[in-house]
Design an enzyme around this catalytic site. Structure first.
Site, mmCIF file in Angstrom:
data_model
loop_
_atom_site.group_PDB
_atom_site.id
_atom_site.type_symbol
_atom_site.label_atom_id
_atom_site.label_comp_id
_atom_site.label_asym_id
_atom_site.label_seq_id
_atom_site.Cartn_x
_atom_site.Cartn_y
_atom_site.Cartn_z
ATOM 1 N N ASN A 13 0.799 -1.229 0.000
ATOM 2 C CA ASN A 13 0.000 0.000 0.000
ATOM 3 C C ASN A 13 0.833 1.280 0.000
ATOM 4 O OD1 ASN A 13 0.695 -0.589 2.689
ATOM 5 N ND2 ASN A 13 -0.903 0.758 3.430
ATOM 6 N N GLU B 142 4.829 -3.631 12.179
ATOM 7 C CA GLU B 142 3.898 -2.523 11.938
ATOM 8 C C GLU B 142 2.721 -3.120 11.197
ATOM 9 O OE1 GLU B 142 4.075 0.477 13.035
ATOM 10 O OE2 GLU B 142 6.025 0.193 13.960
ATOM 11 N N CYS C 161 -2.643 2.396 6.326
ATOM 12 C CA CYS C 161 -2.689 1.700 7.620
ATOM 13 C C CYS C 161 -3.320 2.569 8.696
ATOM 14 C CB CYS C 161 -1.298 1.247 8.031
ATOM 15 S SG CYS C 161 -0.097 2.579 8.135
HETATM 16 P P1 NAD Z 1 0.858 -8.938 3.957
HETATM 17 O O1 NAD Z 1 1.039 -9.295 5.363
HETATM 18 O O2 NAD Z 1 0.012 -9.790 3.100
HETATM 19 O O3 NAD Z 1 2.260 -8.857 3.197
HETATM 20 C C1 NAD Z 1 3.301 -8.019 3.663
HETATM 21 C C2 NAD Z 1 4.626 -8.560 3.177
HETATM 22 O O4 NAD Z 1 4.878 -9.817 3.807
HETATM 23 C C3 NAD Z 1 4.694 -8.830 1.679
HETATM 24 O O5 NAD Z 1 5.956 -8.428 1.216
HETATM 25 C C4 NAD Z 1 4.524 -10.337 1.584
HETATM 26 O O6 NAD Z 1 5.104 -10.905 0.435
HETATM 27 C C5 NAD Z 1 5.277 -10.787 2.834
HETATM 28 N N1 NAD Z 1 4.920 -12.115 3.355
HETATM 29 C C6 NAD Z 1 3.824 -12.865 3.086
HETATM 30 N N2 NAD Z 1 3.873 -14.022 3.800
HETATM 31 C C7 NAD Z 1 5.021 -13.988 4.523
HETATM 32 C C8 NAD Z 1 5.613 -14.869 5.469
HETATM 33 N N3 NAD Z 1 5.065 -16.025 5.817
HETATM 34 N N4 NAD Z 1 6.764 -14.490 6.040
HETATM 35 C C9 NAD Z 1 7.347 -13.317 5.758
HETATM 36 N N5 NAD Z 1 6.838 -12.448 4.854
HETATM 37 C C10 NAD Z 1 5.683 -12.771 4.249
HETATM 38 O O7 NAD Z 1 0.346 -7.431 3.971
HETATM 39 P P2 NAD Z 1 -0.146 -6.577 2.747
HETATM 40 O O8 NAD Z 1 -1.487 -7.091 2.352
HETATM 41 O O9 NAD Z 1 0.934 -6.487 1.731
HETATM 42 O O10 NAD Z 1 -0.276 -5.119 3.397
HETATM 43 C C11 NAD Z 1 -1.453 -4.612 3.922
HETATM 44 C C12 NAD Z 1 -1.413 -4.641 5.428
HETATM 45 O O11 NAD Z 1 -0.292 -3.905 5.899
HETATM 46 C C13 NAD Z 1 -2.616 -3.990 6.064
HETATM 47 O O12 NAD Z 1 -3.061 -4.768 7.138
HETATM 48 C C14 NAD Z 1 -2.065 -2.669 6.579
HETATM 49 O O13 NAD Z 1 -2.773 -2.120 7.649
HETATM 50 C C15 NAD Z 1 -0.686 -3.044 6.949
HETATM 51 N N6 NAD Z 1 0.177 -1.880 7.006
HETATM 52 C C16 NAD Z 1 0.658 -1.458 8.210
HETATM 53 C C17 NAD Z 1 1.443 -0.321 8.282
HETATM 54 C C18 NAD Z 1 1.997 0.173 9.594
HETATM 55 O O14 NAD Z 1 2.949 0.928 9.570
HETATM 56 N N7 NAD Z 1 1.449 -0.216 10.728
HETATM 57 C C19 NAD Z 1 1.757 0.375 7.124
HETATM 58 C C20 NAD Z 1 1.237 -0.080 5.928
HETATM 59 C C21 NAD Z 1 0.467 -1.211 5.875
#
Ligand code: NAD
Length: 512
Positions: free
Chosen positions: A151, A247, A281
Site C-alpha cells: 500500500n 507494523e 494503515c
Molecule cells: P501482507 O502481510 O500480506 O504482506 C506483507 C509482506 O509480507 C509482503 O511483502 C509479503 O510478500 C510478505 N509475506 C507474506 N507471507 C510472509 C511470510 N510467511 N513471512 C514473511 N513475509 C511474508 O500485507 P499486505 O497485504 O501487503 O499489506 C497490507 C497490510 O499492511 C494492512 O493490514 C495494513 O494495515 C498493513 N500496514 C501497516 C502499516 C503500519 O505501519 N502499521 C503500514 C502499511 C500497511
C-alpha cells in the site's frame, strides 16, 4: 481479473508471477520468485559487505543517502509513473505519499543520524558516580531484513532501509509481490548512488521469499504488513531469538466533539477515509460524532464525498484498489453491513462505470459495532459514521477493538483534546488532522494490541537498528576488584552500615 497470477513454468524452475494493472487489467510484467537458496546467497553477500560498511563513519554513510535523494528528486516523474501504473493511485497521491515522504525521510535521518548514533556519556547515580563512568556505543546489528507491503510500496520499503543502512547494517529488502516494480525503485536508487555491492540486496518474491528471509539467519526483521503475516514473522523471529518490529493493521477511530470545526472535520474524515483509496494503515475506519452536531457533520461529509472524482486516468481524487482480494473484502463488509440495516448515503458498491478494481467512496450510517465492517480492518474507501450520546460513549466504542494504531480527535478545546487523546488506547493520536504520525519521524510510530510491536521512528526507532553497548570504565584503574575477597564479618557489617546510611538516611538518599 487478478493482479498477481502464477505463470506456468517447467518442473523444478523458480516460480513466476505475472503482474497486471488494477486499472486496466493489462499486463505490467513478470517476476521470478526468489527461493530459500537465493535468500541464503544474498545473505552471504550482505554478510561479506557489512563490516566495511559499518567501518565507515555515519557521516560517510549519509553521503550515499544524499546521493540517492538527489536521484529520487531528479527521477520523481518516472517514479510516480511506475507507482501509478502498478497501483492506480492518483499521481498527486503517489508524489505526496511516496516521493515527498521518501525525500523527507532521507533528509531527516541524514541530518539526525550522526548525533543519534554517536557514543553517549551517561552520568551515573549514587556511589557509582565516584567509582565508574558509563558510555553507550550504538553498534550495527549486522544484516537486517526489511519486508514491506503493497500500500506504500516505495516509502514503506525506503524508510526502514535508510535507517538500517545509516546505522551501519546491510539490508535484505523484500518488497510486496503486488507492487514489485515500485519496491525495486529503492534498490535501484541506492545502486545508482554507488552503494557498495552487497550492502543492499533486493529480494523479489512473495510469502515464500519473505518466510525464507525470516529463517535465513539475519539479525533483525523490520516487517510492515497484515496481522496474520506479522504473527508468522514474530514466531519465526522468536524461534531464532532475533528482534523484530511489526507494523501491522489498524481500525483507526475518529472522534468529533460538539465544538469541532465541522468543515475541517468533514475534510479530515474524507481524507482519512479515502486517501490511497482507504488502503492506508492509519486510515480513518470508524467515525464517532456526538449527537448534537451529527446531522450537520454527516451532511458536510456526504456533500464532500459526492464531489470526489473517481477515474481510471486524467485528473481524479480516488483511485483503484491495488489488489482484487482487498476489493472483495471491502465489498463483503459493506454488503453485509447494508444487509444488516446500515444505509449507504453515498457509494456502497464497486464502481460500475469503471472496468478496473474501483470501489466507490462510501459513507455509511446505521452501522452496528458487531458488524464485520466495524471489527475487521476494512482497508477500502469506506467511512462508517456512528452517532454517540457523549464523549464517554465515543471513547468506549473507539477503544472497543482489537487494534490500536492511530486515532484522531476533533475539537477546538485544547485541554479536552489532550484529555481525550490520553484516554484512547492507540499507538498515536492526532488532534484536528487525520492520522499522519508516520509522516512525523520525531514521533515513535507503532501499534498497540494487534497493531504491532515496537517503534519505527523517533530516537529509539533509529537506535532499534543497533545494539546499545554499555561500556563501563573504572575510575580508579580497577583497584576495587583487587579487594573483593575475602568475605567475613567485618565486610558484612560494613555493608549493613552502608545500606542503612545510603537508603535509610536523608543524606544517604540524597546521594543515591
Ligand atoms: P501482507 O502481510 O500480506 O504482506 C506483507 C509482506 O509480507 C509482503 O511483502 C509479503 O510478500 C510478505 N509475506 C507474506 N507471507 C510472509 C511470510 N510467511 N513471512 C514473511 N513475509 C511474508 O500485507 P499486505 O497485504 O501487503 O499489506 C497490507 C497490510 O499492511 C494492512 O493490514 C495494513 O494495515 C498493513 N500496514 C501497516 C502499516 C503500519 O505501519 N502499521 C503500514 C502499511 C500497511
Amino acid at each position: 481479473m487478478a493482479i498477481v497470477t502464477p505463470v506456468e513454468v517447467a518442473p523444478g524452475a523458480r516460480r513466476r508471477l505475472a503482474i497486471s494493472s488494477p486499472v486496466t487489467g493489462e499486463p505490467i510484467g513478470e517476476i521470478e520468485v526468489q527461493n530459500a537458496s537465493d535468500v541464503r546467497a544474498a545473505l552471504e553477500r550482505a554478510r561479506k559487505a557489512q563490516p566495511a560498511w559499518a567501518a565507515q563513519s555515519v557521516g560517510e554513510r549519509v553521503r550515499y543517502v544524499q546521493r540517492a535523494l538527489g536521484l529520487l528528486i531528479e527521477k520523481q516523474d518516472r517514479i510516480v509513473e511506475v507507482v501509478v501504473r502498478e497501483s492506480g493511485k492518483p499521481a498527486t497521491e503517489a508524489r505526496m505519499m511516496e516521493v515527498f515522504a521518501a525525500c523527507d525521510s532521507m533528509t531527516y535521518w541524514s541530518k539526525r543520524a550522526p548525533a543519534l548514533l554517536r557514543t553517549e556519556r551517561v552520568p551515573l547515580h549514587g556511589l557509582l558516580r565516584f567509582t565508574k563512568k558509563l558510555e553507550i556505543a550504538y553498534r550495527p546489528l549486522g544484516v537486517v531484513g526489511v519486508i514491506s507491503p503493497w500500500n506504500g510500496p516505495v516509502i514503506l520499503s525506503l524508510d526502514p532501509t535508510v535507517q538500517a543502512l545509516l546505522a551501519g547494517n546491510a539490508v535484505l529488502l523484500k518488497p510486496s509481490e503486488v507492487t514489485p516494480f515500485s519496491g525495486r525503485i529503492v534498490a535501484d536508487l541506492f545502486r545508482e548512488a554507488g552503494l557498495p555491492e552487497g550492502v543492499l540486496e533486493l529480494l523479489v518474491g512473495d510469502g515464500e521469499t519473505g518466510a525464507a528471509l525470516c529463517e535465513a539467519g539475519v539479525d533483525k526483521i523490520s516487517f510492515t504488513g497484515s496481522v496474520a503475516t506479522g504473527r508468522r514473522v514474530a514466531v519465526a523471529c522468536a524461534e531464532r531469538l532475533i528482534p523484530c518490529t511489526l507494523e501491522l493493521g489498524g481500525k483507526d477511530p475518529m472522534i468529533v466533539c460538539a465544538d469541532a470545526d465541522l468543515d475541517a472535520a468533514a475534510g479530515g474524515a474524507i481524507a482519512g477515509g479515502f486517501l490511497n483509496s482507504g488502503q492506508f494503515c492509519c486510515g480513518t475506519e470508524r467515525v464517532y460524532v456526538v449527537e448534537e452536531v451529527a446531522d450537520r457533520f454527516i451532511e458536510k461529509v456526504v456533500a464532500r464525498t459526492k464531489a470526489l472524482r473517481q477515474e481510471a486516468s486524467g485528473e481524479f481524487d480516488v483511485g483503484a484498489m491495488f489488489w482484487p482480494r482487498q476489493l472483495e473484502i471491502v465489498a463483503r463488509q459493506v454488503d453485509e453491513a447494508i444487509a444488516g440495516g446500515a444505509t449507504a448515503l453515498v457509494g456502497g458498491r464497486r464502481n460500475p462505470r469503471l472496468k478496473g478494481h474501483f470501489f466507490e467512496p462510501t459513507v455509511l450510517v446505521g452501522v452496528r459495532d458487531d458488524m464485520a465492517l466495524m471489527r475487521e480492518e476494512n482497508f477500502g474507501p469506506v467511512l462508517p459514521i456512528v452517532r454517540v450520546r457523549d464523549l464517554d460513549e465515543a471513547i468506549a466504542r473507539a477503544n472497543d477493538t482489537s487494534y490500536g494504531l492511530g486515532a484522531n480527535v476533533w475539537t477546538r478545546d485544547a485541554r479536552l483534546a489532550g484529555e481525550l487523546a490520553r484516554r484512547i488506547d492507540s499507538g498515536s493520536v492526532c488532534i484536528n488532522d487525520l492520522t499522519m504520525t508516520y509522516g512525523v519521524p520525531e514521533a515513535p510510530f507503532g501499534g498497540r494490541k494487534q497493531s504491532g510491536v515496537g517503534h519505527v521512528h523517533g530516537r529509539d526507532g533509529l537506535r532499534g537498528y543497533t545494539q546499545a553497548l554499555p561500556i563501563i570504565r573504572d575510575r580508579w584503574g580497577g583497584r576495587q576488584a583487587a579487594t573483593h575477597y575475602p568475605y567475613g564479618e567485618a565486610k558484612d557489617q560494613g555493608m549493613k552500615k552502608l545500606i542503612r546510611f545510603l537508603f535509610g538516611t536523608p543524606l544517604g538518599r540524597w546521594l543515591s
